[in-house]
Write a protein that holds these residues in place. Sequence first.
Motif, short mmCIF file in Angstrom:
data_model
loop_
_atom_site.label_atom_id
_atom_site.label_comp_id
_atom_site.label_asym_id
_atom_site.label_seq_id
_atom_site.Cartn_x
_atom_site.Cartn_y
_atom_site.Cartn_z
N GLN A 304 17.35 17.23 -18.40
CA GLN A 304 16.86 15.96 -17.88
C GLN A 304 15.83 16.18 -16.77
O GLN A 304 14.81 15.50 -16.70
CB GLN A 304 18.01 15.11 -17.35
N LEU A 305 16.09 17.15 -15.90
CA LEU A 305 15.14 17.44 -14.85
C LEU A 305 13.82 17.93 -15.44
O LEU A 305 12.74 17.54 -14.97
CB LEU A 305 15.72 18.49 -13.89
N ALA A 306 13.89 18.78 -16.46
CA ALA A 306 12.66 19.26 -17.11
C ALA A 306 11.86 18.11 -17.69
O ALA A 306 10.62 18.07 -17.59
CB ALA A 306 13.00 20.28 -18.19
N VAL A 307 12.55 17.16 -18.32
CA VAL A 307 11.86 15.99 -18.88
C VAL A 307 11.16 15.21 -17.77
O VAL A 307 10.01 14.80 -17.91
CB VAL A 307 12.87 15.09 -19.63
N ASP A 308 11.85 15.02 -16.65
CA ASP A 308 11.25 14.29 -15.53
C ASP A 308 10.07 15.05 -14.93
O ASP A 308 9.05 14.46 -14.56
CB ASP A 308 12.30 14.03 -14.45
N VAL A 309 10.21 16.37 -14.81
CA VAL A 309 9.13 17.18 -14.24
C VAL A 309 7.90 17.17 -15.13
O VAL A 309 6.76 17.13 -14.64
CB VAL A 309 9.63 18.63 -14.02
N ALA A 310 8.10 17.16 -16.44
CA ALA A 310 6.97 17.21 -17.39
C ALA A 310 6.29 15.86 -17.57
O ALA A 310 5.21 15.79 -18.19
CB ALA A 310 7.47 17.72 -18.74
N GLU A 311 6.87 14.80 -17.05
CA GLU A 311 6.32 13.45 -17.23
C GLU A 311 4.84 13.41 -16.83
O GLU A 311 4.46 13.84 -15.75
CB GLU A 311 7.11 12.46 -16.38
N GLY A 312 4.02 12.89 -17.72
CA GLY A 312 2.62 12.71 -17.42
C GLY A 312 1.74 13.92 -17.66
O GLY A 312 0.54 13.86 -17.39
N THR A 313 2.31 15.02 -18.15
CA THR A 313 1.52 16.24 -18.38
C THR A 313 1.22 16.48 -19.85
O THR A 313 0.34 17.29 -20.17
CB THR A 313 2.25 17.48 -17.84
N GLY A 314 1.95 15.83 -20.74
CA GLY A 314 1.82 16.12 -22.16
C GLY A 314 2.62 17.32 -22.60
O GLY A 314 2.63 17.67 -23.79
N TYR A 315 3.33 17.96 -21.67
CA TYR A 315 4.14 19.12 -22.03
C TYR A 315 5.44 18.67 -22.68
O TYR A 315 6.00 17.63 -22.32
CB TYR A 315 4.47 19.94 -20.78
N ARG A 316 5.92 19.46 -23.60
CA ARG A 316 7.22 19.21 -24.21
C ARG A 316 8.30 20.02 -23.50
O ARG A 316 8.00 21.00 -22.82
CB ARG A 316 7.20 19.53 -25.71
N VAL A 317 9.54 19.62 -23.66
CA VAL A 317 10.68 20.35 -23.12
C VAL A 317 11.40 21.02 -24.28
O VAL A 317 11.75 20.35 -25.26
CB VAL A 317 11.63 19.41 -22.35
N VAL A 318 11.62 22.32 -24.18
CA VAL A 318 12.17 23.10 -25.28
C VAL A 318 13.35 23.92 -24.79
O VAL A 318 13.24 24.66 -23.80
CB VAL A 318 11.11 24.03 -25.89
N ARG A 319 14.49 23.79 -25.47
CA ARG A 319 15.62 24.67 -25.19
C ARG A 319 15.33 26.05 -25.81
O ARG A 319 14.95 26.14 -26.98
CB ARG A 319 16.90 24.11 -25.79
N VAL A 320 15.50 27.10 -25.02
CA VAL A 320 15.22 28.44 -25.54
C VAL A 320 16.07 28.72 -26.77
O VAL A 320 15.56 29.18 -27.80
CB VAL A 320 15.46 29.50 -24.44
N PHE A 321 17.37 28.48 -26.66
CA PHE A 321 18.24 28.58 -27.85
C PHE A 321 18.56 27.17 -28.33
O PHE A 321 19.03 26.35 -27.54
CB PHE A 321 19.54 29.32 -27.53
N PRO A 322 18.23 26.87 -29.56
CA PRO A 322 17.76 27.76 -30.62
C PRO A 322 16.27 27.62 -30.94
O PRO A 322 15.82 28.13 -31.97
CB PRO A 322 18.58 27.27 -31.82
N ASP A 323 15.50 26.95 -30.08
CA ASP A 323 14.16 26.49 -30.48
C ASP A 323 13.00 27.35 -30.03
O ASP A 323 11.85 27.07 -30.40
CB ASP A 323 13.95 25.05 -29.97
N PHE A 324 13.23 28.38 -29.20
CA PHE A 324 12.12 29.20 -28.74
C PHE A 324 12.53 30.67 -28.79
O PHE A 324 12.49 31.39 -27.80
CB PHE A 324 11.71 28.80 -27.32
N MET A 325 12.95 31.11 -29.97
CA MET A 325 13.43 32.47 -30.14
C MET A 325 12.61 33.19 -31.21
O MET A 325 12.32 32.63 -32.26
CB MET A 325 14.91 32.47 -30.52
N TYR A 326 12.24 34.42 -30.89
CA TYR A 326 11.49 35.23 -31.85
C TYR A 326 12.37 35.61 -33.04
O TYR A 326 11.90 35.71 -34.17
CB TYR A 326 10.96 36.49 -31.17
N ASP A 327 13.63 35.83 -32.75
CA ASP A 327 14.60 36.18 -33.78
C ASP A 327 15.84 35.32 -33.53
O ASP A 327 16.47 35.41 -32.48
CB ASP A 327 14.95 37.68 -33.69
#
Length: 569
Positions: A304-327
Amino acid sequence: MSSVPAMSWTPYHADDYVDFNYVENFCRALAAEHPEWVELTVVGESGRGRPLLLLTLSAKDLGADGSRRGERPALWLDAGTHASEFTGVSAVLFAISTWMERLLDADAALARWFSTHEVVAMPCISPDGVQAMYEGAPFVRSSLSPSVGGQVRGGLDACDIDGDGAVRMMRWKHPAGAFVEDETWAPFMRPRTLDDDAKDAFFLCDEGTFVNWDGVRWTSAAREFGVDLNRNFPGGWEPFSMFGMHGGRFPLSEPESRAVVDAFAAHPRLACALTMHTYTGCILTQPYRKDSPLSKGDIDLMEQLAVDVAEGTGYRVVRVFPDFMYDKERAIVGVWADTISTVFGVPGFTVELWDPIGYAAIEVQSPIDFLMRPPPEQLRQFLRKFAEDADNVVAWRPFEHPQLGPVEIGGIEYLRTIRNPPTKLLADECAKAFKMAERARQALPEVQANLATTPLGDGVHRVRLTLENLGFLPTSGLERGSTIGASPPVWARLHLSAGLVCDHPLERQLDHLDGWGNVRTGSARNAVYAGLPARGHRQFVEWTVHGKGRLEIRWNAGRAGCNTIVIEL
């Protein structure tokens, strides 16, 4: 220690990228000229002897609440963990400059904030690597620490062999090659298919020469500098190897990572952290692995804090597991932001600045999948976008290689297109990073103390201290901080002058105080079923005191700071 000529301080507006020499001059000059707002500490040395610099932005004088520098709740910023990610270094300098300009322009609201809060910033974690890459060295992941000890390197070693100041791509025709020239756009090399003629096939690799070459095999050499500092931190550390890089011999085996952790540990009021990287245009948050040591409440609070921090930047919020893993089967280990959260119990976020995929107007569900397995048609579109600026892409040109004979060198200028934004876009990206830092500082816990005395007769008084947290974050940072004892406890201590006696223990420990953020993601998640939390944002303690004299109450509110109240009874 490095020796850099002194210069006067001027704000950095992200007009161009800067090397570490500039960073050091910036920090030293700023601290020397504005000690009323800035303190500079050298917290260690890099492997090559460069200083690891830490800036603290906060009023030197007593704050409006009577607090001192070092006692106030703080936001942590850092950058330069990875040598090629110049944008993060720029973003931290840009944020510091913007705050300083406003303070020097007598921004009263900001001055009040910096009299009761702090920003602690480490602009460049890996100065050796950043300086080397700025000067044109081939790819360095982090530091110039040697690769795995005792390993004999053999194979292609990336370097600038044509003297144009950049390490580009190199190709040569051979029927065993895995690429062919694209029919629709000559600079692009697409993957070879079974329908392609062998005579059109190319080998494609970094520009470079072969070291310890046997004259026959075309293979890549192990990286000369293989340590990835962002795999050398204690959070979930285990032996790591990927893309020719490793996580060090053991956690904190590198002087840079050790200095960062020691510096963070020396600031017990740090309550939130942003560590700047590139690229993807997102904020990475917990969990980092399926079996995360963080509770669901902490994970939800951070998201929730990440969503609030990203407000107005166009950045998305991504959980490392399982959405940002090379393997998907291997956790990403030894990461600094994960260490901040799991070892220190503080919300720590990796900010991946710059979204080249979005810049090229390519829509993807998973940035990692695009980076690892890009569809050829999307990759072509991706590169063509950057080729709109003629300086970014160089046409293939013949070159006589000292070992291979005739080859061609060309392609994209990777460092200032994909890994970092083109220079003309740098200031816009730094402005987004500053917006995130601004919003993050507003999330710090903020405790107010109220002292009430009630006369009970015959020189006896009841003394009540109430602590109330009005900030987003709890006084522990995360619940994890309280659970593992990583966050300072909440307590109050009574000091009595001669003539005063107390019936109760002078020192009392209290529970941590909720922030409205963890209430929002807990009992107040649903407005229809909203309720009050189990712990709450207020705590109090009472003493019964006899006599007359000076009474001093020292209180500590975990990561929300500490202070002293003095009264006469």
